[in-house]
Design a protein around this motif. Structure first.
Motif, PDB file in Angstrom:
ATOM      1  N   GLU A   1      62.202 -95.258  78.358  1.00  0.00           N
ATOM      2  CA  GLU A   1      62.792 -95.689  77.080  1.00  0.00           C
ATOM      3  C   GLU A   1      61.893 -96.686  76.363  1.00  0.00           C
ATOM      4  OE1 GLU A   1      66.765 -97.086  77.546  1.00  0.00           O
ATOM      5  OE2 GLU A   1      67.341 -95.369  78.792  1.00  0.00           O
TER       6      GLU A   1
ATOM      7  N   ARG B   1      68.233 -94.720  67.991  1.00  0.00           N
ATOM      8  CA  ARG B   1      69.447 -95.407  67.565  1.00  0.00           C
ATOM      9  C   ARG B   1      69.124 -96.806  67.079  1.00  0.00           C
ATOM     10  NH1 ARG B   1      73.960 -92.971  69.441  1.00  0.00           N
ATOM     11  NH2 ARG B   1      75.213 -94.866  69.510  1.00  0.00           N
TER      12      ARG B   1
ATOM     13  N   THR C   1      62.440 -83.560  67.535  1.00  0.00           N
ATOM     14  CA  THR C   1      61.787 -82.883  68.659  1.00  0.00           C
ATOM     15  C   THR C   1      60.277 -82.993  68.526  1.00  0.00           C
ATOM     16  OG1 THR C   1      61.708 -80.753  67.504  1.00  0.00           O
ATOM     17  CG2 THR C   1      63.621 -81.146  68.906  1.00  0.00           C
TER      18      THR C   1
ATOM     19  N   GLY D   1      73.081 -93.326  65.702  1.00  0.00           N
ATOM     20  CA  GLY D   1      71.905 -92.465  65.655  1.00  0.00           C
ATOM     21  C   GLY D   1      71.282 -92.520  64.267  1.00  0.00           C
TER      22      GLY D   1
ATOM     23  N   GLY E   1      68.122 -87.131  63.456  1.00  0.00           N
ATOM     24  CA  GLY E   1      68.804 -85.939  63.964  1.00  0.00           C
ATOM     25  C   GLY E   1      67.775 -84.864  64.259  1.00  0.00           C
TER      26      GLY E   1
ATOM     27  N   ASN F   1      63.239 -83.529  73.372  1.00  0.00           N
ATOM     28  CA  ASN F   1      64.267 -83.944  72.414  1.00  0.00           C
ATOM     29  C   ASN F   1      64.305 -85.463  72.377  1.00  0.00           C
ATOM     30  OD1 ASN F   1      64.938 -81.308  71.890  1.00  0.00           O
ATOM     31  ND2 ASN F   1      66.703 -81.276  73.283  1.00  0.00           N
TER      32      ASN F   1
ATOM     33  N   THR G   1      64.989 -92.798  73.094  1.00  0.00           N
ATOM     34  CA  THR G   1      65.005 -92.121  74.388  1.00  0.00           C
ATOM     35  C   THR G   1      64.548 -90.674  74.185  1.00  0.00           C
ATOM     36  OG1 THR G   1      67.316 -91.451  74.106  1.00  0.00           O
ATOM     37  CG2 THR G   1      66.939 -93.499  75.292  1.00  0.00           C
TER      38      THR G   1
ATOM     39  N   THR H   1      65.934 -89.107  70.847  1.00  0.00           N
ATOM     40  CA  THR H   1      67.080 -89.774  70.236  1.00  0.00           C
ATOM     41  C   THR H   1      66.643 -91.159  69.794  1.00  0.00           C
ATOM     42  OG1 THR H   1      68.484 -88.632  71.812  1.00  0.00           O
ATOM     43  CG2 THR H   1      69.487 -90.442  70.602  1.00  0.00           C
TER      44      THR H   1
END
Lengths: 153, 141
Positions: free
Chosen positions: B16, B123, B134, B128, B131, B119, B104, B121
């Motif tokens: 992370e 935040r 990738t 979030g 979207g 993928n 992450t 993410t």
């Protein structure tokens, strides 16, 4: 008023060549807080198999956004740039951008549509060397909020 | 230091990353990128156009999220494709702390051509901000 759909498929003339500078790469890498030596140290870049320092994966936005101006400022299209937000962005790297590259950009209008009161403009920037070698394809979706019809936003 | 194809599996999590962003960072990015839209540095202008406060450039959020990948592979040039949707802005208050972008990633697929799809993410303030983020990354065998 919705944007003119006849713009779909339009291609604009290539930009003047942009010469990628080592210090510009360093400045951009620092601004995105990425400390990778491949952006700053020629020896590290060579050890990783590159002829010179490479640029971060989103560096191409400098070229693509400058090239988009010809579309967003085209009075015929009539986009209200004050209402534009960035909806999506993608980069396809044919190879990393590197110091010393001389790059030209050709922008294409891939799609124009109105949905729920917003205008959606999809533009594609093809970034190639002056010799014609493909380097990066940058696709951007711009959203003009509340311009396709009356909407408070 | 680089990750190898034989060492990774679908479902693996990437280490992370948390990236703080302050107003000074936005000004620095504006200068480096050439994007001087006042919503990224002028609170009066930002609130006039309906934003809660100054927001980070979407492209800055995308760039710092991409660091997850470049740090993991050790080679940012291995990123062949990187795409995101900007779903929510990262709001950066002028309070001496700013915002924190927490990133992450998970390996979604291993492909026959020596690449993996990750993928991502991202935040900020428990929401979030990207979207469908990738990256397709080439890994050594």
């Amino acid at each position: 008023m919705p944007l003119d759909q006849s713009f779909i498929g339009r291609e604009y003339p290539p930009t003047e060549p942009y010469e990628v500078g080592r210090e510009k790469i360093r400045e951009f890498a620092t601004a995105i807080k990425d400390d990778s030596p491949l952006y700053r140290d020629t020896d590290a870049a060579k050890a990783a198999g590159y002829p010179d320092v490479i640029a971060p994966p989103t560096f191409a936005v400098i070229l693509s956004m400058a090239a988009h101006d010809v579309i967003v400022e085209d009075p015929q299209l009539g986009l209200d740039y004050g209402r534009v937000v960035h909806g999506q962005q993608e980069f396809t790297h044919h190879r990393p951008i590197r110091a010393g590259d001389r790059l030209v950009t050709v922008v294409h209008v891939d799609d124009v549509k109105a949905r729920a009161g917003n205008d959606f403009l999809t533009v594609r920037a093809e970034i190639v060397t002056v010799a014609g070698e493909p380097v990066c394809t940058a696709k951007s979706m711009l959203v003009a909020r509340g311009t396709a019809d009356e909407e408070a936003s | 230091m680089s990750v190898r194809m034989s060492e990774v599996a679908v479902g693996d999590l990437l280490p992370e990353l948390s990236v703080p962003l302050t107003r000074a960072d936005l000004v620095r990015y504006a200068g480096a990128s050439g994007d001087f839209n006042p919503i990224h540095w002028n609170e009066r202008f930002a609130t006039e156009v309906g934003l809660p406060d100054v927001i980070a450039h979407g492209m800055l959020t995308m760039a710092v999220a991409g660091r997850l990948i470049s740090r993991w592979t050790g080679d940012p040039g291995a990123i062949l494709h990187y795409g995101v949707r900007f779903t929510r802005p990262v709001v950066v208050p002028d309070d001496g702390t700013g915002a924190l972008v927490e990133v992450t990633g998970k390996i979604a697929t291993k492909n026959d051509d020596g690449t993996v799809k990750v993928n991502i993410t991202a935040r900020s303030a428990d929401q979030g901000v990207l979207g469908g983020a990738t990256a397709i990354v080439r890994l050594p065998e």
